[in-house]
Write a protein that holds these residues in place. Structure first.
Motif, mmCIF file in Angstrom:
data_model
loop_
_atom_site.group_PDB
_atom_site.id
_atom_site.type_symbol
_atom_site.label_atom_id
_atom_site.label_comp_id
_atom_site.label_asym_id
_atom_site.label_seq_id
_atom_site.Cartn_x
_atom_site.Cartn_y
_atom_site.Cartn_z
ATOM 1 N N PHE A 231 -73.695 8.011 -103.675
ATOM 2 C CA PHE A 231 -74.652 7.409 -104.241
ATOM 3 C C PHE A 231 -75.737 8.265 -104.923
ATOM 4 C CE2 PHE A 231 -77.975 4.302 -105.488
ATOM 5 C CZ PHE A 231 -77.322 3.147 -106.092
ATOM 6 N N ALA A 232 -76.172 9.564 -103.983
ATOM 7 C CA ALA A 232 -76.795 10.355 -104.488
ATOM 8 C C ALA A 232 -76.283 10.996 -105.935
ATOM 9 C CB ALA A 232 -76.874 11.534 -103.690
ATOM 10 N N PHE A 233 -75.068 11.007 -106.181
ATOM 11 C CA PHE A 233 -74.851 11.716 -107.345
ATOM 12 C C PHE A 233 -73.964 10.699 -107.940
ATOM 13 C CE2 PHE A 233 -74.621 14.862 -103.996
ATOM 14 C CZ PHE A 233 -75.302 15.849 -104.740
ATOM 15 N N PHE A 234 -74.316 9.376 -107.883
ATOM 16 C CA PHE A 234 -73.416 8.245 -108.501
ATOM 17 C C PHE A 234 -73.998 8.176 -110.293
ATOM 18 C CE2 PHE A 234 -73.389 3.755 -109.783
ATOM 19 C CZ PHE A 234 -72.056 3.490 -110.031
ATOM 20 N N GLY A 235 -75.271 8.467 -110.338
ATOM 21 C CA GLY A 235 -76.063 8.084 -111.604
ATOM 22 C C GLY A 235 -75.644 9.537 -112.558
ATOM 23 N N GLU A 236 -75.781 10.706 -111.877
ATOM 24 C CA GLU A 236 -75.416 11.891 -112.745
ATOM 25 C C GLU A 236 -73.831 11.986 -113.010
ATOM 26 O OE1 GLU A 236 -76.600 15.102 -114.697
ATOM 27 O OE2 GLU A 236 -77.706 13.666 -113.739
ATOM 28 N N GLY A 237 -73.080 11.524 -112.052
ATOM 29 C CA GLY A 237 -71.851 11.466 -112.366
ATOM 30 C C GLY A 237 -71.181 10.577 -113.668
ATOM 31 N N ALA A 347 -77.709 9.517 -91.955
ATOM 32 C CA ALA A 347 -76.806 9.704 -92.878
ATOM 33 C C ALA A 347 -77.650 9.745 -94.450
ATOM 34 C CB ALA A 347 -75.956 8.295 -92.902
ATOM 35 N N VAL A 348 -78.600 9.277 -94.530
ATOM 36 C CA VAL A 348 -79.559 9.624 -95.962
ATOM 37 C C VAL A 348 -79.770 11.042 -96.087
ATOM 38 C CG1 VAL A 348 -81.740 9.201 -96.882
ATOM 39 C CG2 VAL A 348 -80.618 7.223 -95.693
ATOM 40 N N PHE A 349 -79.970 11.607 -94.953
ATOM 41 C CA PHE A 349 -80.147 13.232 -94.886
ATOM 42 C C PHE A 349 -78.727 13.801 -94.955
ATOM 43 C CE2 PHE A 349 -79.966 17.264 -92.447
ATOM 44 C CZ PHE A 349 -81.012 17.983 -93.173
ATOM 45 N N ALA A 350 -77.836 13.510 -94.286
ATOM 46 C CA ALA A 350 -76.683 14.065 -93.971
ATOM 47 C C ALA A 350 -75.669 14.027 -95.416
ATOM 48 C CB ALA A 350 -75.695 13.791 -92.756
ATOM 49 N N GLY A 351 -75.553 12.812 -95.975
ATOM 50 C CA GLY A 351 -74.806 12.379 -97.071
ATOM 51 C C GLY A 351 -74.846 13.416 -98.252
ATOM 52 N N PRO A 352 -76.218 13.304 -98.862
ATOM 53 C CA PRO A 352 -76.311 14.364 -99.827
ATOM 54 C C PRO A 352 -76.081 15.824 -99.583
ATOM 55 C CG PRO A 352 -78.020 12.758 -99.914
ATOM 56 C CD PRO A 352 -77.331 12.512 -98.623
ATOM 57 N N LEU A 353 -76.381 16.376 -98.432
ATOM 58 C CA LEU A 353 -76.370 17.657 -97.789
ATOM 59 C C LEU A 353 -74.634 18.140 -97.965
ATOM 60 C CD1 LEU A 353 -77.664 20.138 -96.678
ATOM 61 C CD2 LEU A 353 -77.397 19.072 -94.430
ATOM 62 N N VAL A 354 -74.033 17.074 -97.347
ATOM 63 C CA VAL A 354 -72.558 17.326 -97.230
ATOM 64 C C VAL A 354 -71.878 17.471 -98.547
ATOM 65 C CG1 VAL A 354 -70.481 16.394 -96.564
ATOM 66 C CG2 VAL A 354 -72.394 16.407 -94.928
ATOM 67 N N VAL A 361 -69.131 22.052 -107.392
ATOM 68 C CA VAL A 361 -67.903 22.609 -107.848
ATOM 69 C C VAL A 361 -67.058 22.030 -108.554
ATOM 70 C CG1 VAL A 361 -65.948 23.973 -106.636
ATOM 71 C CG2 VAL A 361 -68.167 24.466 -105.787
ATOM 72 N N ALA A 362 -66.922 20.546 -108.184
ATOM 73 C CA ALA A 362 -65.913 19.894 -108.866
ATOM 74 C C ALA A 362 -66.360 18.404 -109.284
ATOM 75 C CB ALA A 362 -64.711 19.665 -107.590
ATOM 76 N N GLY A 363 -67.687 18.107 -109.323
ATOM 77 C CA GLY A 363 -68.122 16.806 -109.949
ATOM 78 C C GLY A 363 -67.727 15.843 -109.041
ATOM 79 N N PHE A 364 -68.138 14.528 -109.525
ATOM 80 C CA PHE A 364 -68.329 13.349 -108.880
ATOM 81 C C PHE A 364 -66.929 12.757 -108.339
ATOM 82 C CE2 PHE A 364 -68.314 8.420 -108.752
ATOM 83 C CZ PHE A 364 -69.360 8.333 -107.741
ATOM 84 N N THR A 365 -65.895 12.796 -109.052
ATOM 85 C CA THR A 365 -64.552 12.404 -108.598
ATOM 86 C C THR A 365 -64.227 13.083 -107.100
ATOM 87 O OG1 THR A 365 -63.352 14.368 -109.813
ATOM 88 C CG2 THR A 365 -63.621 11.818 -110.713
ATOM 89 N N SER A 366 -64.598 14.303 -106.984
ATOM 90 C CA SER A 366 -64.366 15.126 -105.831
ATOM 91 C C SER A 366 -65.455 14.723 -104.847
ATOM 92 C CB SER A 366 -64.491 16.651 -105.947
ATOM 93 O OG SER A 366 -63.327 17.069 -106.762
ATOM 94 N N VAL A 367 -66.491 14.226 -105.048
ATOM 95 C CA VAL A 367 -67.313 13.713 -104.159
ATOM 96 C C VAL A 367 -66.844 12.266 -103.648
ATOM 97 C CG1 VAL A 367 -69.803 12.453 -103.793
ATOM 98 C CG2 VAL A 367 -69.509 14.862 -105.038
#
Length: 386
Positions: A231-237, A347-354, A361-367
């Motif tokens: 979700f952290a990268f959902f909008g940007e994706g 998980a709020v901390f770990a998710g975006p970090l991971v 490197v590879a964009g939202f589809t890889s996330v």
């Protein structure tokens, strides 16, 4: 947590309970998400950089996790209405203080106090919802209460941006504070006579030793890490895939929220029996929904549909895991829900970090692919949860 109830509860009181508990979750979601669309306005109003304002989100998350670990057990021993009502009132005071902030340090401290309140309010709302539901209707009632998260995304976040632009960001926190006070009154009135039946506090380390609890919390951690990381990268994706404006990205967030909320309403009508097989099916469905983003980003309508389905499945997943944790928790629901809240905010901390290196490197589809892998890990863990 065993609840003692005075007399027969009327349908009207049950309705007040559900509305008040839903409002409590709505408050939590609103406080967690509301700063994102008004970050620049708050930074400008406090004459500082946006990244300093973002630190208040970190302060909120850290305080929530600590509070959930240390204070959530109150719900197992004290009157539920007073515990949750006091937490909602403290949240209202923290929001009023946030709106009165004169510098970024003041805002961070205010949001830390808000986190202290949420560390009690959120696990207490989950535990009370399940404990006061008629037998066999736990998932149904929880589905309605969890809709507060969807409402915070669909209504509160866009409304906050609208109010901040026309009246000012301080009014956003003033209105939230007012809603918190009303919710506090509703919780005290609706949960009158409802109290935890446990005299001694169950410490977190002992709650972890209850059969099935630790493993389900691991499942919840993989589940939430996958969600918050994605979700952290959902909008940007979506912005990159379809060359969208901020308003255009908002339609995808609304689609997610609608899916989450509509299924919550559906669960309020249909009361599914939460079994181990049910959880496995839902988790597999969520893994597929993450994997499907690889194919959904070619057509905007398909991507909107994928967001709607993603939200729907996440409602089913969160509902099933929370109900299952409560079933395993016996007389330590408050403590176990506190552990769940601590896991969630970790998980709020770990998710975006991971997910950050993968996105770079590879964009939202890889996330989303990595999120699918995390869900599969959760499935494998849940195979031994019984």
């Amino acid at each position: 947590m065993t609840y003692c109830k005075n007399g027969t509860i009327s349908n009207g009181i049950r309705a007040i309970q559900v509305i008040a508990l839903l409002a409590g979750v709505l408050l939590v979601g609103s406080n967690a998400f509301v700063l994102t669309p008004i970050l620049s306005e708050v930074a400008q109003g406090l004459a500082t950089e946006p990244y300093r304002i973002a630190w208040s989100i970190s302060a909120f998350g850290a305080a929530t996790a600590i509070s959930a670990l240390t204070l959530s057990g109150l719900i197992d021993r004290a009157p539920a209405g007073w515990v949750l009502g006091s937490a909602a009132l403290l949240l209202g005071l923290a929001q009023a203080s946030s709106g009165s902030s004169q510098n970024w340090i003041w805002l961070c401290l205010s949001q830390a106090v808000a986190g202290m309140a949420v560390g009690v309010l959120l696990p207490g709302a989950y535990a009370t919802t399940v404990a006061t539901a008629p037998k066999g209707r736990e998932a149904s009632r929880l589905g309605i209460v969890l809709t507060g998260w969807a409402l915070s995304l669909v209504l509160t976040v866009p409304l906050a941006a609208f109010i901040a632009e026309r009246i000012g960001w301080r009014m956003v926190y003033a209105l939230l504070a007012g809603l918190s006070v009303l919710t506090a009154l509703g919780l005290v009135a609706g949960l009158h006579g409802v109290r935890g039946g446990v005299v001694l506090r169950t410490p977190p380390w002992r709650a972890l030793r209850l059969p099935g609890v630790a493993r389900l919390l691991l499942v919840m951690f993989t589940y939430m890490t996958a969600f918050y990381g994605s979700f952290a990268f959902f909008g940007e994706g979506m912005r990159q895939a379809f060359s969208l404006s901020a308003e255009g990205v908002g339609t995808f967030v609304v689609a997610y929220g609608l899916g989450f909320g509509l299924v919550g309403i559906g669960l309020g009508i249909v009361a599914p029996k939460i079994t181990h097989r049910y959880i496995l099916l839902v988790l597999f469905g969520i893994a597929i929904s993450y994997a499907y983003w690889h194919f959904a980003l070619g057509v905007r309508l398909v991507a909107l549909t994928a967001a709607l389905i993603w939200g729907a499945l996440n409602q089913l997943g969160l509902n099933a895991l929370v109900v299952s944790l409560n079933q395993y928790a016996a007389e330590a629901r408050g403590t176990v829900m506190g552990l769940n809240t601590a896991v969630t905010y970790s998980a709020v901390f770990a998710g975006p970090l991971v997910m950050s290196p993968t996105y770079a490197v590879a964009g939202f589809t890889s996330v989303s692919a990595l999120a699918a892998v995390l869900i599969v890990i959760g499935v494998l863990l849940s195979l031994k949860a019984e």
